[in-house]
Design an enzyme around this catalytic site. Structure first.
Site, PDB file in Angstrom:
ATOM      1  N   GLY A 221       0.819  -1.219   0.000  1.00 39.39           N
ATOM      2  CA  GLY A 221       0.000   0.000   0.000  1.00 39.39           C
ATOM      3  C   GLY A 221       0.847   1.261   0.000  1.00 39.39           C
ATOM      4  O   GLY A 221       1.654   1.471   0.903  1.00 39.39           O
TER       5      GLY A 221
ATOM      6  N   GLY B  24      -0.362   4.314   0.250  1.00 39.67           N
ATOM      7  CA  GLY B  24      -1.206   5.405   0.747  1.00 39.67           C
ATOM      8  C   GLY B  24      -0.410   6.229   1.750  1.00 39.67           C
ATOM      9  O   GLY B  24       0.806   6.049   1.906  1.00 39.67           O
ATOM     10  N   VAL B  25      -1.107   7.120   2.443  1.00 35.68           N
ATOM     11  CA  VAL B  25      -0.429   8.049   3.356  1.00 35.68           C
ATOM     12  C   VAL B  25       0.356   7.282   4.425  1.00 35.68           C
ATOM     13  O   VAL B  25       1.536   7.561   4.685  1.00 35.68           O
ATOM     14  CB  VAL B  25      -1.461   8.986   4.025  1.00 35.68           C
ATOM     15  CG1 VAL B  25      -0.781   9.895   5.025  1.00 35.68           C
ATOM     16  CG2 VAL B  25      -2.194   9.796   2.966  1.00 35.68           C
ATOM     17  N   ILE B  26      -0.274   6.279   5.041  1.00 36.39           N
ATOM     18  CA  ILE B  26       0.374   5.567   6.148  1.00 36.39           C
ATOM     19  C   ILE B  26       1.582   4.768   5.650  1.00 36.39           C
ATOM     20  O   ILE B  26       2.652   4.791   6.257  1.00 36.39           O
ATOM     21  CB  ILE B  26      -0.664   4.681   6.892  1.00 36.39           C
ATOM     22  CG1 ILE B  26      -1.671   5.606   7.596  1.00 36.39           C
ATOM     23  CG2 ILE B  26       0.001   3.734   7.886  1.00 36.39           C
ATOM     24  CD1 ILE B  26      -2.800   4.893   8.322  1.00 36.39           C
TER      25      ILE B  26
ATOM     26  N   GLU C 264       2.136  -1.439  -4.587  1.00 37.36           N
ATOM     27  CA  GLU C 264       0.834  -0.781  -4.643  1.00 37.36           C
ATOM     28  C   GLU C 264       0.044  -1.365  -5.805  1.00 37.36           C
ATOM     29  O   GLU C 264       0.520  -1.398  -6.938  1.00 37.36           O
ATOM     30  CB  GLU C 264       1.039   0.740  -4.811  1.00 37.36           C
ATOM     31  CG  GLU C 264      -0.190   1.539  -5.225  1.00 37.36           C
ATOM     32  CD  GLU C 264      -1.381   1.369  -4.286  1.00 37.36           C
ATOM     33  OE1 GLU C 264      -1.239   1.647  -3.093  1.00 37.36           O
ATOM     34  OE2 GLU C 264      -2.463   0.947  -4.770  1.00 37.36           O
TER      35      GLU C 264
ATOM     36  N   ALA D  57      -0.387  -1.915   4.918  1.00 36.51           N
ATOM     37  CA  ALA D  57      -0.937  -0.559   5.075  1.00 36.51           C
ATOM     38  C   ALA D  57      -1.942  -0.321   3.966  1.00 36.51           C
ATOM     39  O   ALA D  57      -1.745   0.509   3.085  1.00 36.51           O
ATOM     40  CB  ALA D  57       0.192   0.477   5.031  1.00 36.51           C
TER      41      ALA D  57
ATOM     42  N   ALA E  70      -7.685  13.142  11.867  1.00 39.79           N
ATOM     43  CA  ALA E  70      -7.974  13.546  13.244  1.00 39.79           C
ATOM     44  C   ALA E  70      -8.681  14.900  13.306  1.00 39.79           C
ATOM     45  O   ALA E  70      -9.625  15.083  14.088  1.00 39.79           O
ATOM     46  CB  ALA E  70      -6.682  13.589  14.046  1.00 39.79           C
TER      47      ALA E  70
ATOM     48  N   HIS F  33       9.648  38.211   5.371  1.00 38.93           N
ATOM     49  CA  HIS F  33      10.782  37.788   4.547  1.00 38.93           C
ATOM     50  C   HIS F  33      11.981  37.548   5.443  1.00 38.93           C
ATOM     51  O   HIS F  33      12.246  38.365   6.319  1.00 38.93           O
ATOM     52  CB  HIS F  33      11.118  38.856   3.512  1.00 38.93           C
ATOM     53  CG  HIS F  33      12.337  38.523   2.721  1.00 38.93           C
ATOM     54  ND1 HIS F  33      12.322  37.552   1.737  1.00 38.93           N
ATOM     55  CD2 HIS F  33      13.614  38.983   2.800  1.00 38.93           C
ATOM     56  CE1 HIS F  33      13.539  37.455   1.229  1.00 38.93           C
ATOM     57  NE2 HIS F  33      14.335  38.311   1.858  1.00 38.93           N
TER      58      HIS F  33
HETATM   59  P1  FAD Z   1     -10.110   6.767  16.964  1.00 37.60           P
HETATM   60  O1  FAD Z   1      -8.954   7.655  17.174  1.00 37.60           O
HETATM   61  O2  FAD Z   1      -9.901   5.473  16.284  1.00 37.60           O
HETATM   62  O3  FAD Z   1     -10.757   6.521  18.414  1.00 37.60           O
HETATM   63  C1  FAD Z   1     -11.831   5.702  18.634  1.00 37.60           C
HETATM   64  C2  FAD Z   1     -11.805   5.192  20.049  1.00 37.60           C
HETATM   65  O4  FAD Z   1     -13.036   4.532  20.316  1.00 37.60           O
HETATM   66  C3  FAD Z   1     -10.706   4.179  20.319  1.00 37.60           C
HETATM   67  O5  FAD Z   1      -9.962   4.549  21.447  1.00 37.60           O
HETATM   68  C4  FAD Z   1     -11.457   2.867  20.551  1.00 37.60           C
HETATM   69  O6  FAD Z   1     -10.820   2.032  21.516  1.00 37.60           O
HETATM   70  C5  FAD Z   1     -12.786   3.385  21.095  1.00 37.60           C
HETATM   71  N1  FAD Z   1     -13.893   2.442  20.892  1.00 37.60           N
HETATM   72  C6  FAD Z   1     -14.231   1.789  19.751  1.00 37.60           C
HETATM   73  N2  FAD Z   1     -15.332   1.043  19.937  1.00 37.60           N
HETATM   74  C7  FAD Z   1     -15.709   1.224  21.222  1.00 37.60           C
HETATM   75  C8  FAD Z   1     -16.765   0.702  22.019  1.00 37.60           C
HETATM   76  N3  FAD Z   1     -17.672  -0.131  21.516  1.00 37.60           N
HETATM   77  N4  FAD Z   1     -16.832   1.091  23.316  1.00 37.60           N
HETATM   78  C9  FAD Z   1     -15.924   1.951  23.833  1.00 37.60           C
HETATM   79  N5  FAD Z   1     -14.910   2.469  23.133  1.00 37.60           N
HETATM   80  C10 FAD Z   1     -14.796   2.117  21.841  1.00 37.60           C
HETATM   81  N6  FAD Z   1      -4.744  11.666  11.053  1.00 37.60           N
HETATM   82  C11 FAD Z   1      -4.343  12.943  10.948  1.00 37.60           C
HETATM   83  O7  FAD Z   1      -5.190  13.835  10.873  1.00 37.60           O
HETATM   84  N7  FAD Z   1      -3.024  13.287  10.929  1.00 37.60           N
HETATM   85  C12 FAD Z   1      -2.041  12.354  10.995  1.00 37.60           C
HETATM   86  O8  FAD Z   1      -0.861  12.673  10.990  1.00 37.60           O
HETATM   87  C13 FAD Z   1      -2.419  10.990  11.113  1.00 37.60           C
HETATM   88  N8  FAD Z   1      -1.488  10.025  11.195  1.00 37.60           N
HETATM   89  C14 FAD Z   1      -1.872   8.724  11.367  1.00 37.60           C
HETATM   90  C15 FAD Z   1      -0.886   7.753  11.443  1.00 37.60           C
HETATM   91  C16 FAD Z   1      -1.227   6.430  11.606  1.00 37.60           C
HETATM   92  C17 FAD Z   1      -0.142   5.376  11.716  1.00 37.60           C
HETATM   93  C18 FAD Z   1      -2.606   6.065  11.722  1.00 37.60           C
HETATM   94  C19 FAD Z   1      -2.996   4.636  11.949  1.00 37.60           C
HETATM   95  C20 FAD Z   1      -3.596   7.027  11.632  1.00 37.60           C
HETATM   96  C21 FAD Z   1      -3.240   8.371  11.439  1.00 37.60           C
HETATM   97  N9  FAD Z   1      -4.196   9.382  11.315  1.00 37.60           N
HETATM   98  C22 FAD Z   1      -3.803  10.685  11.151  1.00 37.60           C
HETATM   99  C23 FAD Z   1      -5.652   9.094  11.360  1.00 37.60           C
HETATM  100  C24 FAD Z   1      -6.219   9.420  12.738  1.00 37.60           C
HETATM  101  O9  FAD Z   1      -5.530   8.688  13.720  1.00 37.60           O
HETATM  102  C25 FAD Z   1      -7.709   9.113  12.770  1.00 37.60           C
HETATM  103  O10 FAD Z   1      -8.354   9.791  11.715  1.00 37.60           O
HETATM  104  C26 FAD Z   1      -8.331   9.568  14.080  1.00 37.60           C
HETATM  105  O11 FAD Z   1      -7.719   8.918  15.174  1.00 37.60           O
HETATM  106  C27 FAD Z   1      -9.839   9.299  14.086  1.00 37.60           C
HETATM  107  O12 FAD Z   1     -10.373   9.702  15.294  1.00 37.60           O
HETATM  108  P2  FAD Z   1     -11.667   9.028  15.927  1.00 37.60           P
HETATM  109  O13 FAD Z   1     -11.858   9.693  17.242  1.00 37.60           O
HETATM  110  O14 FAD Z   1     -12.760   9.033  14.945  1.00 37.60           O
HETATM  111  O15 FAD Z   1     -11.272   7.489  16.153  1.00 37.60           O
HETATM  112  P1  AMP Z   2      -4.891   4.095   1.980  1.00 36.98           P
HETATM  113  O1  AMP Z   2      -6.303   3.560   1.956  1.00 36.98           O
HETATM  114  O2  AMP Z   2      -4.733   5.503   1.499  1.00 36.98           O
HETATM  115  O3  AMP Z   2      -4.191   3.848   3.297  1.00 36.98           O
HETATM  116  O4  AMP Z   2      -4.086   3.228   0.921  1.00 36.98           O
HETATM  117  C1  AMP Z   2      -4.034   1.825   0.930  1.00 36.98           C
HETATM  118  C2  AMP Z   2      -3.477   1.375  -0.420  1.00 36.98           C
HETATM  119  O5  AMP Z   2      -3.245  -0.033  -0.391  1.00 36.98           O
HETATM  120  C3  AMP Z   2      -4.424   1.636  -1.581  1.00 36.98           C
HETATM  121  O6  AMP Z   2      -3.767   2.485  -2.500  1.00 36.98           O
HETATM  122  C4  AMP Z   2      -4.674   0.250  -2.175  1.00 36.98           C
HETATM  123  O7  AMP Z   2      -4.708   0.264  -3.591  1.00 36.98           O
HETATM  124  C5  AMP Z   2      -3.461  -0.564  -1.705  1.00 36.98           C
HETATM  125  N1  AMP Z   2      -3.728  -2.013  -1.655  1.00 36.98           N
HETATM  126  C6  AMP Z   2      -4.808  -2.654  -1.139  1.00 36.98           C
HETATM  127  N2  AMP Z   2      -4.703  -4.024  -1.279  1.00 36.98           N
HETATM  128  C7  AMP Z   2      -3.509  -4.267  -1.898  1.00 36.98           C
HETATM  129  C8  AMP Z   2      -2.794  -5.459  -2.325  1.00 36.98           C
HETATM  130  N3  AMP Z   2      -3.287  -6.695  -2.129  1.00 36.98           N
HETATM  131  N4  AMP Z   2      -1.575  -5.298  -2.930  1.00 36.98           N
HETATM  132  C9  AMP Z   2      -1.059  -4.071  -3.110  1.00 36.98           C
HETATM  133  N5  AMP Z   2      -1.680  -2.920  -2.742  1.00 36.98           N
HETATM  134  C10 AMP Z   2      -2.877  -2.989  -2.138  1.00 36.98           C
END
Ligand code: FAD
Ligand code: AMP
Length: 473
Positions: free
Chosen positions: A184, A186-188, A207, A272, A323, A447
């Site tokens: 993948g 993507g961003v992650i 990808e 990812a 986020a 600047h």
């Molecule tokens: P979440 O942060 O997923 O929180 C949901 C919470 O609900 C969790 O703690 C979970 O345990 C809890 N929960 C779930 N079900 C239940 C239940 N039934 N009862 C009680 N609790 C429950 N976004 C950015 O904007 N900038 C970034 O740089 C960025 N970097 C990222 C890097 C990585 C590696 C990853 C994985 C994500 C990244 N994101 C980033 C995305 C970002 O983390 C998410 O978009 C954001 O956390 C979403 O917030 P949320 O509150 O909707 O959900």
């Molecule tokens: P994102 O949803 O932005 O985190 O990106 C995930 C990426 O993974 C997408 O661009 C998908 O096309 C790619 N992807 C999903 N499944 C596969 C796979 N089996 N092999 C290679 N890339 C994949």
């Protein structure tokens, strides 16, 4: 009886809870996550295993790679820097812990009641919380579902968190893998690939799609692909992974390309391939809520679900999994519960990829505007012509401003280069106030700053940039 019960304490849930309390609503926030030591874990994906730990490692690895490769450009000669990965990880963990305890403190200060356990929506006024086999029913006037998302697992590459890991496992490696595969682009995948490539891994990204970063400006996507390949991310498009087989020491990855099948052996593999909404076991049979075909909770622009007084925000609903989008939705919803007028400007949610250089954008890109039949003009400015970018040795990339051809209203800002996220953020502010490219051009920029590239790009829309030849005929 609570006024609002929020399910999930990620950036959607905890922010909504604090604002709800500020507005005088009696508020509880339920969280089901506990860390390895059994301590309740507030903060969601973002604080624990997402934005924050990934940015900590991106920053540390950038410093290491700078010391290794670029200090000498500045006339600073050092013996090769030594990597202490355990210390780097401990620093990341300390930042996470500081921020998650901060949420506990904020809940206390704002009188939000945290409740620990797994929540299930029984009806629009009842939430069941289960912990260690015990259940409790909580009564409330409103429910906000903010249960977030989790990494998608694909059956062809089952996660064992040892050799085949998801994004969470990729933030925890105790040694730098020699050969690292990533499924993948993507961003992650790009952010985690950057971390480990800078620390010395030979990275290969596979990808499935033929297009790279299809959601970004296409000129930027092309430049970014070239730059990241130069940085050693080795991005292979059109490669669909069909099987990953772990053995004691490594992982064999099979993938299909247009030319046929191929294989790759890596020491670790990161999957990812995106994230899925957390909706399993969330809804009781009589909740009245149905999920869409991908498991998201359907909502309208105000995050109202089909059931009155049940709302859903953040990653568990449509839209970009970011986020800041999650937090803003959380705030909008509780303000509406409190009877205020609040709305989201979905067109103005910025996107950032925290690589080096950063990639960021807001609003529409050229392809989207062309498709929509909107007439526009663009202005671009390369960082190679920015004095400040040159002083920092950061002259790759450019800023592009897109404006409506007739009204000059800014429709999009796109950047690849130093501080791209902060530059685009200035575009977000301008667009929030309906600015034209001319308005930005008439604004005074300090600047020398890299932000001047935005100023010049805005002036370039009307052929008036100073530091490039762009005069309109
Ligand atoms: P979440 O942060 O997923 O929180 C949901 C919470 O609900 C969790 O703690 C979970 O345990 C809890 N929960 C779930 N079900 C239940 C239940 N039934 N009862 C009680 N609790 C429950 N976004 C950015 O904007 N900038 C970034 O740089 C960025 N970097 C990222 C890097 C990585 C590696 C990853 C994985 C994500 C990244 N994101 C980033 C995305 C970002 O983390 C998410 O978009 C954001 O956390 C979403 O917030 P949320 O509150 O909707 O959900
Ligand atoms: P994102 O949803 O932005 O985190 O990106 C995930 C990426 O993974 C997408 O661009 C998908 O096309 C790619 N992807 C999903 N499944 C596969 C796979 N089996 N092999 C290679 N890339 C994949």
């Amino acid at each position: 009886m609570y006024d609002v019960v929020i399910i999930g304490s990620g950036p959607a849930g905890y922010v909504a809870a604090i604002r709800a309390s500020q507005l005088g609503l009696k508020t509880a926030c339920i969280e089901k996550s506990f860390d390895a030591s059994g301590k309740a874990q507030l903060g969601g994906t973002c604080l624990n295993v997402g934005c924050i730990p990934s940015k900590a490692l991106l920053d540390s690895s950038h410093r290491y790679s700078d010391a290794l490769n670029h200090f000498s450009d500045h006339g600073i000669e050092i013996s090769p820097p030594k990597l202490d990965i355990a210390k780097m990880m401990a620093r990341k963990d300390q930042i996470v812990s500081q921020l998650t305890s901060g949420v506990t403190g904020l809940f206390k200060a704002n009188k939000v009641t945290p409740i620990f356990g797994s929540a299930k929506v029984l009806s629009s006024s009842q939430v069941e919380v289960s912990l260690d086999g015990k259940t409790e029913i909580i009564e409330t006037k409103n429910i906000v579902i903010a249960s977030g998302s989790s990494p998608i697992n694909i059956p062809v590459a089952p996660i064992d968190q040892q050799n085949i890991v998801d994004s969470t496992g990729a933030l925890e490696f105790l040694a730098v893998p020699k050969r690292l595969g990533i499924i993948g682009a993507g961003v992650i995948g790009l952010e985690l690939g950057s971390v480990w490539a800078r620390l010395g891994s030979e990275v290969t990204i596979l990808e499935a799609m033929d297009d790279f970063l299809p959601m970004a400006d296409q000129q930027i996507s092309k430049d970014v692909l070239r730059e990241f390949n130069k940085q050693g991310l080795n991005i292979n498009l059109g490669c669909k992974v069909t099987l990953a087989t772990p053995s004691a020491k490594n992982v064999k990855v099979s993938f299909d390309t247009k030319e046929g099948s191929s294989e790759l052996t890596v020491d670790k593999l990161i999957v990812a391939v995106g994230r899925k909404p957390n909706t399993e076991n969330l809804l009781g049979e009589d909740s009245g809520l149905l999920l869409d075909e991908r498991g998201f909770i359907p909502v309208n622009d105000f995050c109202e679900t089909s059931v009155k007084n049940i709302w859903a925000v953040g990653d568990v609903v449509r839209g970009p999994m970011l986020a800041h989008k999650a937090s803003e939705e959380g705030i909008m919803v509780v303000e509406r519960i409190a009877g205020k007028h609040a709305e989201m400007h979905y067109d103005l949610v910025p996107s950032v990829i925290y690589t080096h250089p950063e990639v960021a954008w807001v609003g529409k890109n050229e392809a989207e505007l062309t498709e929509a039949g909107v007439e526009f003009q663009t202005g671009s400015f390369p960082f190679a012509a920015s004095g400040r970018a040159l002083t920092s040795g950061e002259s790759r990339g450019f800023v592009k401003v897109i404006a409506d051809k007739k009204t000059d209203t800014i429709l999009g800002v796109h950047a690849f280069g130093p501080s791209a996220a902060d530059i685009v953020q200035q575009g977000v502010v301008a667009m929030e106030f309906g600015a034209s490219a001319e308005d930005l051009g008439l604004t005074i920029f300090s600047h020398p700053t890299v932000s001047e590239a935005l100023h010049e790009a805005a002036m370039a829309v009307n052929g008036q940039a100073i530091h490039i030849g762009n005069r309109k005929k």
